[in-house]
Design a protein around this motif. Structure first.
Motif, PDB file in Angstrom:
ATOM      1  N   THR A   1      39.142  56.616  52.497  1.00 58.37           N
ATOM      2  CA  THR A   1      39.591  57.876  51.920  1.00 58.37           C
ATOM      3  C   THR A   1      40.773  57.622  50.987  1.00 58.37           C
ATOM      4  O   THR A   1      41.520  56.657  51.138  1.00 58.37           O
ATOM      5  CB  THR A   1      39.999  58.875  53.009  1.00 58.37           C
ATOM      6  OG1 THR A   1      40.529  60.050  52.388  1.00 58.37           O
ATOM      7  CG2 THR A   1      41.076  58.311  53.917  1.00 58.37           C
ATOM      8  N   TYR A   2      40.938  58.518  50.019  1.00 59.85           N
ATOM      9  CA  TYR A   2      42.082  58.433  49.111  1.00 59.85           C
ATOM     10  C   TYR A   2      43.403  58.786  49.792  1.00 59.85           C
ATOM     11  O   TYR A   2      44.471  58.370  49.352  1.00 59.85           O
ATOM     12  CB  TYR A   2      41.906  59.434  47.961  1.00 59.85           C
ATOM     13  CG  TYR A   2      40.930  59.042  46.885  1.00 59.85           C
ATOM     14  CD1 TYR A   2      41.074  57.862  46.165  1.00 59.85           C
ATOM     15  CD2 TYR A   2      39.880  59.892  46.546  1.00 59.85           C
ATOM     16  CE1 TYR A   2      40.189  57.532  45.158  1.00 59.85           C
ATOM     17  CE2 TYR A   2      38.995  59.568  45.531  1.00 59.85           C
ATOM     18  CZ  TYR A   2      39.146  58.384  44.834  1.00 59.85           C
ATOM     19  OH  TYR A   2      38.281  58.062  43.827  1.00 59.85           O
ATOM     20  N   THR A   3      43.337  59.595  50.828  1.00 58.49           N
ATOM     21  CA  THR A   3      44.520  60.291  51.314  1.00 58.49           C
ATOM     22  C   THR A   3      45.387  59.426  52.224  1.00 58.49           C
ATOM     23  O   THR A   3      44.978  58.359  52.689  1.00 58.49           O
ATOM     24  CB  THR A   3      44.092  61.550  52.085  1.00 58.49           C
ATOM     25  OG1 THR A   3      43.099  61.186  53.055  1.00 58.49           O
ATOM     26  CG2 THR A   3      43.510  62.573  51.141  1.00 58.49           C
ATOM     27  N   ASP A   4      46.591  59.919  52.461  1.00 59.95           N
ATOM     28  CA  ASP A   4      47.458  59.328  53.475  1.00 59.95           C
ATOM     29  C   ASP A   4      47.504  60.255  54.676  1.00 59.95           C
ATOM     30  O   ASP A   4      47.492  61.478  54.544  1.00 59.95           O
ATOM     31  CB  ASP A   4      48.866  59.092  52.928  1.00 59.95           C
ATOM     32  CG  ASP A   4      49.639  60.374  52.673  1.00 59.95           C
ATOM     33  OD1 ASP A   4      50.329  60.848  53.593  1.00 59.95           O
ATOM     34  OD2 ASP A   4      49.531  60.917  51.548  1.00 59.95           O
ATOM     35  N   THR A   5      47.557  59.657  55.848  1.00 58.99           N
ATOM     36  CA  THR A   5      47.703  60.395  57.092  1.00 58.99           C
ATOM     37  C   THR A   5      49.029  60.003  57.723  1.00 58.99           C
ATOM     38  O   THR A   5      49.267  58.816  57.995  1.00 58.99           O
ATOM     39  CB  THR A   5      46.548  60.084  58.060  1.00 58.99           C
ATOM     40  OG1 THR A   5      45.306  60.427  57.435  1.00 58.99           O
ATOM     41  CG2 THR A   5      46.696  60.865  59.357  1.00 58.99           C
ATOM     42  N   ASP A   6      49.882  60.981  57.894  1.00 61.24           N
ATOM     43  CA  ASP A   6      51.222  60.734  58.435  1.00 61.24           C
ATOM     44  C   ASP A   6      51.946  59.671  57.615  1.00 61.24           C
ATOM     45  O   ASP A   6      52.649  58.813  58.157  1.00 61.24           O
ATOM     46  CB  ASP A   6      51.134  60.328  59.906  1.00 61.24           C
ATOM     47  CG  ASP A   6      52.486  60.428  60.617  1.00 61.24           C
ATOM     48  OD1 ASP A   6      53.341  61.204  60.152  1.00 61.24           O
ATOM     49  OD2 ASP A   6      52.676  59.713  61.618  1.00 61.24           O
ATOM     50  N   GLY A   7      51.755  59.721  56.295  1.00 61.85           N
ATOM     51  CA  GLY A   7      52.482  58.851  55.392  1.00 61.85           C
ATOM     52  C   GLY A   7      51.865  57.492  55.130  1.00 61.85           C
ATOM     53  O   GLY A   7      52.404  56.712  54.335  1.00 61.85           O
ATOM     54  N   VAL A   8      50.741  57.173  55.757  1.00 59.93           N
ATOM     55  CA  VAL A   8      50.110  55.869  55.558  1.00 59.93           C
ATOM     56  C   VAL A   8      48.786  56.059  54.822  1.00 59.93           C
ATOM     57  O   VAL A   8      47.852  56.632  55.372  1.00 59.93           O
ATOM     58  CB  VAL A   8      49.858  55.151  56.901  1.00 59.93           C
ATOM     59  CG1 VAL A   8      49.214  53.786  56.659  1.00 59.93           C
ATOM     60  CG2 VAL A   8      51.158  55.012  57.678  1.00 59.93           C
ATOM     61  N   PRO A   9      48.683  55.579  53.577  1.00 54.98           N
ATOM     62  CA  PRO A   9      47.406  55.683  52.855  1.00 54.98           C
ATOM     63  C   PRO A   9      46.335  54.835  53.547  1.00 54.98           C
ATOM     64  O   PRO A   9      46.610  53.715  53.997  1.00 54.98           O
ATOM     65  CB  PRO A   9      47.725  55.127  51.463  1.00 54.98           C
ATOM     66  CG  PRO A   9      49.217  55.150  51.353  1.00 54.98           C
ATOM     67  CD  PRO A   9      49.738  54.976  52.749  1.00 54.98           C
ATOM     68  N   ALA A  10      45.136  55.373  53.627  1.00 53.77           N
ATOM     69  CA  ALA A  10      44.064  54.630  54.288  1.00 53.77           C
ATOM     70  C   ALA A  10      43.827  53.285  53.631  1.00 53.77           C
ATOM     71  O   ALA A  10      43.505  52.297  54.305  1.00 53.77           O
ATOM     72  CB  ALA A  10      42.778  55.458  54.269  1.00 53.77           C
ATOM     73  N   ALA A  11      43.980  53.203  52.310  1.00 51.11           N
ATOM     74  CA  ALA A  11      43.726  51.950  51.593  1.00 51.11           C
ATOM     75  C   ALA A  11      44.728  50.865  51.942  1.00 51.11           C
ATOM     76  O   ALA A  11      44.511  49.696  51.602  1.00 51.11           O
ATOM     77  CB  ALA A  11      43.733  52.200  50.085  1.00 51.11           C
ATOM     78  N   ALA A  12      45.800  51.222  52.627  1.00 47.92           N
ATOM     79  CA  ALA A  12      46.811  50.236  53.012  1.00 47.92           C
ATOM     80  C   ALA A  12      47.052  50.245  54.520  1.00 47.92           C
ATOM     81  O   ALA A  12      48.131  49.889  54.988  1.00 47.92           O
ATOM     82  CB  ALA A  12      48.123  50.515  52.280  1.00 47.92           C
ATOM     83  N   ASP A  13      46.034  50.628  55.289  1.00 48.58           N
ATOM     84  CA  ASP A  13      46.209  50.825  56.724  1.00 48.58           C
ATOM     85  C   ASP A  13      45.370  49.834  57.516  1.00 48.58           C
ATOM     86  O   ASP A  13      44.195  50.071  57.798  1.00 48.58           O
ATOM     87  CB  ASP A  13      45.812  52.253  57.096  1.00 48.58           C
ATOM     88  CG  ASP A  13      46.176  52.607  58.531  1.00 48.58           C
ATOM     89  OD1 ASP A  13      46.657  51.712  59.265  1.00 48.58           O
ATOM     90  OD2 ASP A  13      45.985  53.773  58.915  1.00 48.58           O
ATOM     91  N   PRO A  14      45.949  48.688  57.915  1.00 51.18           N
ATOM     92  CA  PRO A  14      45.178  47.710  58.698  1.00 51.18           C
ATOM     93  C   PRO A  14      44.791  48.239  60.078  1.00 51.18           C
ATOM     94  O   PRO A  14      43.783  47.806  60.631  1.00 51.18           O
ATOM     95  CB  PRO A  14      46.117  46.505  58.797  1.00 51.18           C
ATOM     96  CG  PRO A  14      47.487  47.046  58.549  1.00 51.18           C
ATOM     97  CD  PRO A  14      47.311  48.206  57.616  1.00 51.18           C
ATOM     98  N   ALA A  15      45.561  49.179  60.622  1.00 58.43           N
ATOM     99  CA  ALA A  15      45.189  49.744  61.920  1.00 58.43           C
ATOM    100  C   ALA A  15      43.861  50.483  61.825  1.00 58.43           C
ATOM    101  O   ALA A  15      43.064  50.477  62.780  1.00 58.43           O
ATOM    102  CB  ALA A  15      46.285  50.690  62.414  1.00 58.43           C
TER     103      ALA A  15
END
Length: 781
Positions: free
Chosen positions: A259-273
């Motif tokens: 997704t393009y969006t960030d969840t709780d400040g973390v963009p999905a494209a940069a979320d290893p979790a």
């Protein structure tokens, strides 16, 4: 050089060896530049001036690429060779073959590019069949039909030399103001997962890589705004947004898009979790993760979590994105330099490359006998809208039309004089969503014919064998219009026996429509002056049948009691006009059910049926979120008799076992009827707040006149699981209730059961689907 003993060719060319062994051999031979070249696509023909088909395209469109220079080290993907501009499909297939020859000849290893296209409502290519939109798939409650559609779409793609389709959209609709509701399969995760999995099975059965999007939470953006921050807690993500992805991964999907969006400040494209720990390590996904268009660059330009393209590449690669789409920006030279400087470990490049090469190996792109000539090129013919595709599109459109209300005016009697009025009455565009080729690309090329035959509602009623005398008036456009246009429509209505008002949306992109990507709504009133037009038509005193062709539900509370009937078709595709006419005339009975709730008065409420007790009507708020037409609702021209609902095997249900429910149906009428039997779980006491009810099973049943059927559901206790206080998914012992009915608000029987046994923690291997069987009885004369 390591070679096979028999042929002397490199190990990676030996098709008798395991893919892992072949890929390991090839990877070990590649330079850093050759490795990185496999991790991006190139979008030939992208333009900043001819109309945007991706967000911020005007910002991201670079100067035309030097293709020869770009492919010197190889190329990972080719982006939308058929879906960027209108091109004759055979000419396009030949051009694609030539491009692949260039790529193979330029690189040291001769690895062809993987080719991807959009395919949300069919292959997004000129002259290709436009199938109904995903809301229609869900409204049909017919996963087998959707699976057939997916397979048909895939066969057309394979014929052209396409390998990957960027569908389905598994976002669960949460706020109907969001413009992309039309791309979803509705507001319930079980329905979205069931229908989405069927599409995946169909597409993958034809050899096309299905791409699940948008992982995850995209549809929860604040205030229903596209590409806005997401406010969703971990439990909502786990219990609402993730289950459709789990179901579709189990169905065999081989790619996922972030997704393009960030969840709780973390963009999905940069979320290893999200992209590694959850997707890879927990779910066991082994396919590719591809970037939504420009989303890696957006880490710098929109999110501000990277200071340069190289930093954006590093963040995305570490998170787990394997391929940059649509075209190279960060994974090219910036990534090579970052690895060279030590800022990025080459092992991360190798990790992504291994996945990319394994997929290419699966697709035969590493085989020595691979040919750039697709079947279309070899045969010299291609028909992307054959009779069988049109028939399938028509069948799905007819089975998805939802009758919301009817005072007996429908079906229309033969020989009536009809005033077919409204901005959607006599335009082919009324049938099409924003990702159909005519609306996504074709609108930017008005000099080019649509490419497929798309009857309008007015045209189909004129052609119907019922002797209708049809007069057509626009009344007003979707947006704008003048008093004279409305007056013309009123004059036409005054002379008619029945008025058919065809209202709704204009699909578009980024503000160039009322529904679609970037076409969000401030509230849920009909766009423009359409409500004013509807009131004027009602003022004539003639029966008014409202046909809604839209990408979202709208608030009709002020008119519904005065309308003769309300019919909803969403965006029903190229055969949608004929399907609507068939239902209006009674040639086919309406049999769809709502995958989204229609709001009552209070047109800005983003509520769905999947609400907790505090999300329902209460005495402490002046706002009532109760829907006008609830999730699962739909009428017919006849109705099934519910002859019995019973729990089989007693009232105890093991927390590690199954329970069975049987429903007996009968059709005492003189025409075929359809019932969609729906089973909702109500969990009155749980360790966390639960929805008042949630769908866990549904079965569509078609009954011939005089026919009967018994529907049997086998429900595993895993279907009651939810995310507990400690973040683990659990099955909790205690009292539950199975609400069996014809909609979320039309419960025919509530079956009390007690889950017995120990509290269980369940994981990704839990049962996700119910079992259901339909046993038809003998048809009575």
């Amino acid at each position: 050089m390591v070679t096979t003993a028999d042929t002397g060719s490199p190990i990676w060319r030996d098709t008798t060896l395991p893919a892992e062994e072949r890929v390991a051999d090839l990877l070990g031979r590649m330079t850093l530049e050759e490795k990185v070249a496999q991790l991006y696509g190139v979008w030939v023909g992208i333009d900043a001036t001819e109309g945007e088909v991706a967000p911020h395209q005007h910002d991201m469109a670079a100067a035309p690429v030097d293709f020869d220079e770009l492919i010197r080290s190889g190329l990972g993907q080719l982006t939308r060779p058929f879906g960027t501009a209108p091109v004759d499909p055979l000419v396009g297939a030949k051009g694609l073959a030539e491009s692949q020859r260039q790529i193979v000849a330029a690189g040291r290893f001769g690895i062809p590019a993987l080719v991807h296209e959009e395919c949300l409502t069919g292959l997004a290519a000129w002259t290709a069949t436009v199938f109904p939109s995903p809301l229609c798939w869900a409204a049909s409650f017919d996963p087998e039909l959707v699976e057939r559609m997916g397979a048909q779409i895939g066969r057309g793609m394979r014929r052209l030399g396409v390998h990957q389709g960027l569908s389905p959209v598994l976002d669960v609709a949460r706020d109907m103001r969001w413009g992309r509701v039309e791309e979803t399969m509705g507001e319930d995760p079980h329905l979205v997962g069931t229908i989405g999995s069927a599409y995946v099975r169909g597409l993958e059965s034809s050899g096309i890589v299905a791409t699940l999007k948008h992982f995850v939470g995209y549809s929860a953006s604040r205030a229903g705004r596209n590409l806005a921050p997401v406010s969703a807690g971990s439990r909502e993500i786990a219990d609402v947004f993730l289950p459709p992805f789990e179901m579709a991964l189990r169905a065999g999907a081989r790619s996922v898009m972030n997704t393009y969006t960030d969840t709780d400040g973390v963009p999905a494209a940069a979320d290893p979790a999200l992209l590694t720990s959850l997707l890879r390590e927990t779910y066991g996904f082994t396919g590719t993760v591809v970037a939504d268009y420009f989303s890696i660059a957006f880490l710098q330009t929109l999110h501000g979590v990277a200071g340069s393209p190289a930093e954006a590449a590093a963040r995305a690669l570490e998170a787990g994105i394997d391929v940059e789409l649509p075209t190279v920006a960060c994974y090219g030279e910036p990534l090579v330099e970052a690895v060279g400087s030590g800022a990025v470990e080459e092992a991360l490049v190798d990790r992504a490359l291994r996945r990319v090469l394994l997929q290419k190996c699966e697709l035969g792109l590493l085989d020595p006998d691979w040919s750039p000539d697709s079947p279309a090129v070899t045969d010299g013919t291609v028909d992307l809208d054959p009779a069988e595709s049109r028939a399938l599109a028509g069948e799905l459109a007819r089975r998805s039309v939802v009758l919301l209300a009817n005072d007996g005016t429908l079906p229309l009697a033969r020989g009536l004089r009809l005033a077919v009025v409204g901005p959607r009455a006599d335009t082919a565009q009324a049938m099409l969503g924003c990702y159909s080729f005519p609306m996504h690309v074709g609108v930017h090329h008005p000099e080019v014919a649509v490419g497929v035959d798309i009857p309008t509602v007015a045209g189909a009623l004129k052609a119907a064998p019922h002797g209708f005398d049809v007069v057509v008036a626009e009344g007003c456009p979707v947006l704008g219009g003048d008093d004279e246009g409305i007056a013309d429509a009123v004059r036409a209505a005054a002379e008619a026996d029945v008025v058919v008002a065809v209202l709704g949306d204009q699909a578009g992109l980024f503000g160039n429509g009322t529904s679609g990507e970037g076409c969000d709504a401030v509230d849920l009133r009909l766009p423009g002056r359409q409500e004013e037009l509807l009131e004027a038509l009602l003022g004539t005193g003639k029966p008014v049948v409202l046909v809604l062709l839209s990408g979202r539900p709208y608030e009709l509370s002020r008119q519904v009691d005065r309308l003769a009937a309300v019919l909803c078709g969403f965006f029903p595709g190229e055969e949608g006009g004929a399907a609507i006419a068939d239902v209006l005339s009674g040639r086919v009975g309406p049999s769809g059910r709502l995958p989204v709730s229609f709001p009552d008065a209070g047109a800005s409420q983003p509520s769905t049926y999947l609400a907790s007790p505090l999300g329902r009507r209460s005495d402490v708020s002046s706002v009532d979120p109760t829907p006008l037409f609830p999730f699962g609702h739909g009428l017919g021209y006849g109705s099934a008799v519910w002859a019995g609902v019973r729990s089989v095997g007693g009232q105890e249900w093991s927390t590690d076992g199954t329970t069975d429910v049987e429903v007996e149906l009968r059709n005492d009428g003189d025409r075929e009827v359809t019932e969609v039997v729906q089973v909702y779980l109500h969990d009155p006491v749980a360790e966390v707040v639960r929805p008042v009810q949630a769908l866990i099973a549904a079965q569509r049943v078609d009954l011939a006149p005089g026919g009967s059927a018994t529907v049997r559901f086998t429900l595993h206790a895993d279907l009651t699981s939810f995310t507990g206080r400690d973040g683990e998914r659990i099955v909790e012992p205690g009292a539950v209730e199975l609400r069996v009915g014809a909609s979320s608000a039309d419960v025919r029987e509530a079956l009390p059961l007690t889950l017995t046994g120990s509290r269980r923690t369940v994981g990704v291997d839990r049962r996700l689907h119910p079992e259901s069987a339909v046993r038809h009885g003998e048809t009575r004369a």
